[in-house]
Scaffold this motif. Structure first.
Motif, short mmCIF file in Angstrom:
data_model
loop_
_atom_site.label_atom_id
_atom_site.label_comp_id
_atom_site.label_asym_id
_atom_site.label_seq_id
_atom_site.Cartn_x
_atom_site.Cartn_y
_atom_site.Cartn_z
N LEU A 247 -10.15 1.40 0.12
CA LEU A 247 -9.76 1.73 1.53
C LEU A 247 -10.86 3.05 1.76
N ARG B 189 -8.87 -6.27 4.75
CA ARG B 189 -10.01 -5.87 4.48
C ARG B 189 -9.89 -5.52 3.42
N VAL B 190 -9.23 -5.02 2.42
CA VAL B 190 -9.09 -5.42 1.12
C VAL B 190 -8.47 -6.19 0.12
N THR C 168 -9.33 5.99 8.91
CA THR C 168 -9.58 3.82 9.23
C THR C 168 -7.97 3.80 9.73
N GLU D 104 -14.59 2.33 0.78
CA GLU D 104 -15.60 1.79 2.41
C GLU D 104 -15.90 2.60 2.94
N HIS D 105 -14.93 3.91 3.43
CA HIS D 105 -15.39 4.52 4.25
C HIS D 105 -16.30 5.90 3.82
N ALA E 150 -5.82 -4.32 7.38
CA ALA E 150 -5.65 -3.80 6.07
C ALA E 150 -5.88 -5.05 5.07
N SER F 276 1.24 -1.10 0.21
CA SER F 276 -0.24 0.27 0.38
C SER F 276 0.88 1.20 0.24
N ASP G 149 -5.32 1.24 -1.61
CA ASP G 149 -5.73 2.61 -0.86
C ASP G 149 -6.89 2.86 -0.88
#
Length: 261
Positions: A108, A233-234, A164, A111-112, A230, A3, A105
């Motif tokens: 994320l 989640r990704v 995040t 999603e936020h 992370a 990332s 990135d």
């Protein structure tokens, strides 16, 4: 999974990745400080049939292209369409590997945004003010290049990524003393083996009694935990999404996360 944000974390959780600090093309004919051609385009990236904002994609590709072009053997001495075409083909040869940090990135960020359509205006305002104050002339040039709305979008992506990360960090357990000691011992051993410490320096090496060394160890260990969180989640978000790259030839290439990723 690499990332742009997580790869540069150290003492701070506010590094400057794709979503934070774009590699802005400030010249009229491409390149930044070097005489490199403009990033080849147009190309596009889609998340579930929705195009990724062109500014975010261009920022990322400009940085990657500049570095890639300069790494090519003899690039500074070669000119002409044939050379540019060959380098371009290599650059876009593996779009999933090229775009992985960007996708990481932006998944994320998206999603936020889905969980929090509106950000805390006061905190975001403080971040914008700090950026303009701290970046100085760079902030002014960035605004000239991207416009006020572009800079705001750029900072909003940065803000959502930072939120995040802070959210992830809040749920972590503090490293144990044994974990801190093991990290320190391993780091010191690597530095000694690499020749960074002479015998005399080794006797006076920094220890965990120095609060700065301890803080670095703690943050690095927490960074490792965040990277794992992370990435997991990704991976979930990616598998739930349809991500497509449209190359220079106009062909759509699905970018699927495989089991080995």
């Amino acid at each position: 999974m690499r990332s742009l944000l997580l790869a540069s974390l150290a003492l701070s959780f506010c590094a400057l990745p794709l979503a934070c600090a774009p590699a802005v093309d400030l010249s009229a004919d491409g390149g930044m400080l070097w005489d490199t051609p403009a990033v080849p385009g147009p190309v596009a990236l889609f998340f579930d049939d929705a195009p990724v904002h062109a500014q975010a994609l261009h920022e990322f590709l400009t940085s990657e292209w500049t570095q890639f072009y300069l790494r090519q053997e003899g690039a500074a001495d070669q000119q002409g369409e044939a050379h540019l075409a060959a380098v371009t083909q290599l650059f876009y040869a593996q779009p999933i590997e090229l775009l992985r940090p960007l996708i990481h990135d932006l998944l994320l960020v998206r999603e936020h945004a889905q969980r929090f359509p509106e950000v805390d205006g006061e905190h975001f305002g403080e971040m914008q003010a700090a950026f303009h104050k701290g970046a100085g002339e760079t902030a002014r040039m960035l605004e000239e290049h991207l416009g006020k709305d572009g800079v705001r979008a750029h900072l909003l992506r940065r803000f959502r990524l930072e939120e995040t990360l802070l959210e992830m960090r809040a749920g972590l357990q503090h490293p144990t003393e044994a974990e801190i000691q093991a990290w320190y011992d391993g780091k010191m051993q690597l530095m000694r083996e690499s020749g960074e410490y002479s015998d005399d320096d080794w006797a006076n090496r920094p220890t965990l009694d120095d609060h700065r060394v301890r803080e670095l160890a703690e943050n690095q260990l927490m960074r490792q935990q965040i990277e794992v969180m992370a990435s997991a989640r990704v991976a979930r978000l990616w598998k739930e999404s349809v991500i497509t790259f449209v190359g220079l030839d106009g062909q759509k290439v699905p970018l699927r996360l495989t089991s080995i990723d």
